[in-house]
Design a protein around this motif. Structure first.
Motif, short mmCIF file in Angstrom:
data_model
loop_
_atom_site.label_atom_id
_atom_site.label_comp_id
_atom_site.label_asym_id
_atom_site.label_seq_id
_atom_site.Cartn_x
_atom_site.Cartn_y
_atom_site.Cartn_z
N GLY A 1 0.82 -1.21 0.00
CA GLY A 1 0.00 0.00 0.00
C GLY A 1 0.85 1.26 0.00
O GLY A 1 2.09 1.20 0.00
N PRO A 2 0.22 2.43 0.03
CA PRO A 2 0.94 3.69 -0.09
C PRO A 2 1.94 3.96 1.03
O PRO A 2 3.02 4.53 0.79
CB PRO A 2 -0.17 4.74 -0.11
CG PRO A 2 -1.39 4.06 0.43
CD PRO A 2 -1.25 2.63 0.05
N PHE A 3 1.63 3.57 2.27
CA PHE A 3 2.56 3.85 3.36
C PHE A 3 3.77 2.92 3.32
O PHE A 3 4.88 3.31 3.71
CB PHE A 3 1.84 3.81 4.71
CG PHE A 3 0.88 4.96 4.87
CD1 PHE A 3 1.34 6.25 5.08
CD2 PHE A 3 -0.49 4.76 4.77
CE1 PHE A 3 0.46 7.32 5.19
CE2 PHE A 3 -1.38 5.82 4.88
CZ PHE A 3 -0.90 7.10 5.09
N ALA A 4 3.57 1.71 2.83
CA ALA A 4 4.71 0.83 2.59
C ALA A 4 5.59 1.40 1.50
O ALA A 4 6.82 1.35 1.59
CB ALA A 4 4.21 -0.57 2.21
N ILE A 5 4.98 1.98 0.47
CA ILE A 5 5.74 2.62 -0.61
C ILE A 5 6.53 3.81 -0.06
O ILE A 5 7.71 4.00 -0.38
CB ILE A 5 4.81 3.09 -1.75
CG1 ILE A 5 4.18 1.87 -2.46
CG2 ILE A 5 5.57 3.95 -2.76
CD1 ILE A 5 3.11 2.23 -3.48
N LEU A 6 5.91 4.60 0.80
CA LEU A 6 6.60 5.75 1.39
C LEU A 6 7.82 5.31 2.20
O LEU A 6 8.86 5.98 2.18
CB LEU A 6 5.64 6.55 2.28
CG LEU A 6 4.69 7.49 1.54
CD1 LEU A 6 3.54 7.93 2.43
CD2 LEU A 6 5.45 8.71 1.01
N ASP A 7 7.71 4.19 2.89
CA ASP A 7 8.86 3.67 3.64
C ASP A 7 10.00 3.28 2.70
O ASP A 7 11.17 3.45 3.03
CB ASP A 7 8.44 2.44 4.47
CG ASP A 7 7.83 2.82 5.80
OD1 ASP A 7 7.86 4.00 6.16
OD2 ASP A 7 7.32 1.91 6.49
N ILE A 8 9.66 2.74 1.54
CA ILE A 8 10.68 2.34 0.57
C ILE A 8 11.30 3.57 -0.08
O ILE A 8 12.52 3.69 -0.21
CB ILE A 8 10.08 1.40 -0.50
CG1 ILE A 8 9.64 0.09 0.14
CG2 ILE A 8 11.07 1.14 -1.61
CD1 ILE A 8 8.76 -0.78 -0.76
N VAL A 9 10.47 4.50 -0.50
CA VAL A 9 10.96 5.74 -1.12
C VAL A 9 11.84 6.52 -0.15
O VAL A 9 12.86 7.10 -0.53
CB VAL A 9 9.77 6.62 -1.57
CG1 VAL A 9 10.22 8.00 -1.98
CG2 VAL A 9 9.02 5.93 -2.72
#
Length: 298
Positions: free
Chosen positions: A229-237
Motif C-alpha cells: 500500500g501507499p505507506f509501505a511505498i513511502l517507507d521504501i521511497v
C-alpha cells in the motif's frame, strides 16, 4: 557512447543503488558524498545490495567481485569528478542544495563531462544555468529497487542537445534499464506524476484522521491486488523525500493541509530518525513489517 567513468554524487536511497547498478554493468564508478563517514555507511549498504542481486538477479560471485572492483569512493569533489565522463547527481531534493552543488561542480568537472540529475520533482531547467553547461545537462530518473524496477526516465530541457539526450538514453540501456524518454519537461516525470498524487491522497486521509495507516494500506491492497500500500511505498521511497516534497509544496502554496503534513512528518518521523526501510522503521518496522504478515489482509 563515450562513457566509461561515472561519478554518482550522493549515496542516499537511490544514489547507492545507481552506483552499484552502474558498476555491476562494467562501468568504473566513483561514489561521492560529503564526508568519509557517510561513504562508510554506503559501503555497508553495498554488501546488502550484493545479496539482493544474488537473490533477485542470480548474480554470481565473479560478477559481484567485479562490481566491487569497479567501485571507488571519494569525499573530495574535485578528485571524484576529475576523470568523469558522466556525473549523476542524486543529492537531497532541495533547490538551494542543487544550485550550490552544480555551481561547485561546474568549476571542477572536465569540459567533456555530461551532467544528469536524478531529481524526483524539480525540473532540469530550474538549475540548468547553474551547471555552466546546459547543453550537456538533462534529467535521468530511476525508480527505487533499481535492479528490479529498472526504469530510466530521461528528460531534457529546452537547451539540452540531442547528442546529450541520446547518449544518456544509450547509457541507461547499457546499465540494464528500460528507457522512458519524455518529449517535454514535466514536473515529476511520468512515474511521480502518477505516484505523488497517490501518496498525497493517502497522507491526506491519515492527517485528516479519516483512517489509520494499516487500514489505508489494506484497502488499497485488497481492492486493487497491489502487493503493498501507499505507506509501505513511502517507507521504501524514504520519508525524507516525502517530507522535502511536502515542504516545497507547503512553501509554494501555503496550503494548511500541506503545512500540517510537514509538521506531522517532522514530529513523528524526521526528528525521531524513523525514515523508512533504510533506518529500520518508518510507518512500519523492518525487517518484518506488518503488511507482510499472512493475516494482514484479513
Amino acid at each position: 557512447m563515450n562513457i566509461k567513468n561515472v561519478t554518482v554524487a550522493g549515496s542516499g536511497v537511490l544514489g547507492y543503488q545507481i552506483a552499484f547498478q552502474t558498476a555491476f554493468h562494467g562501468f568504473k564508478v566513483t561514489v561521492y558524498d560529503i564526508n568519509d563517514e557517510v561513504l562508510e555507511k554506503a559501503k555497508s549498504k553495498f554488501d546488502t545490495l550484493a545479496n539482493a542481486y544474488k537473490r533477485d538477479l542470480n548474480a554470481n560471485d565473479e560478477q559481484l567481485n567485479n562490481t566491487f572492483q569497479n567501485l571507488q569512493y571519494n569525499s573530495n569533489l574535485a578528485e571524484a569528478v576529475k576523470n568523469a565522463d558522466l556525473v549523476i547527481e542524486a543529492i537531497p531534493e532541495n533547490l538551494a542544495s542543487k544550485f550550490s552543488f552544480y555551481k561547485q561542480l561546474a568549476n571542477l568537472a572536465p569540459e567533456k563531462t555530461l551532467f544528469a540529475t536524478n531529481s524526483s520533482t524539480l525540473l532540469p531547467s530550474m538549475f540548468a544555468q547553474a551547471t555552466g553547461r546546459p547543453k550537456k545537462f538533462c534529467a535521468l530518473h530511476f525508480a527505487n529497487t533499481i535492479w528490479i524496477n529498472n526504469t530510466a526516465e530521461i528528460m531534457g530541457h529546452s537547451e539540452t542537445s540531442k547528442e546529450t539526450f541520446d547518449t544518456i538514453v544509450d547509457f541507461a540501456k547499457a546499465i540494464g534499464m528500460v528507457t522512458l524518454p519524455l518529449h517535454k519537461e514535466q514536473p515529476g516525470y511520468i512515474l511521480n506524476s502518477l505516484l505523488v498524487p497517490f501518496l498525497s491522497a493517502a497522507t491526506n486521509l491519515l492527517i485528516n484522521e479519516v483512517s489509520d495507516i494499516e487500514t489505508i494500506d489494506k484497502t488499497w491492497m485488497i481492492a486493487t491486488g497491489a502487493p503493498i500500500g501507499p505507506f509501505a511505498i513511502l517507507d521504501i521511497v524514504g520519508i525524507t523525500t516525502a517530507y522535502n516534497i511536502n515542504q516545497m509544496a507547503a512553501q509554494k502554496t501555503n496550503d494548511p493541509l500541506k503545512i500540517k503534513t510537514v509538521e506531522y512528518l517532522k514530529q513523528h518521523f524526521i526528528d525521531q530518525n524513523k525514515l523508512g526501510v533504510a533506518t529500520g522503521e518508518g510507518f512500519y518496522k523492518y525487517p518484518n513489517p506488518a503488511y507482510k504478515d499472512k493475516d494482514f489482509l484479513k
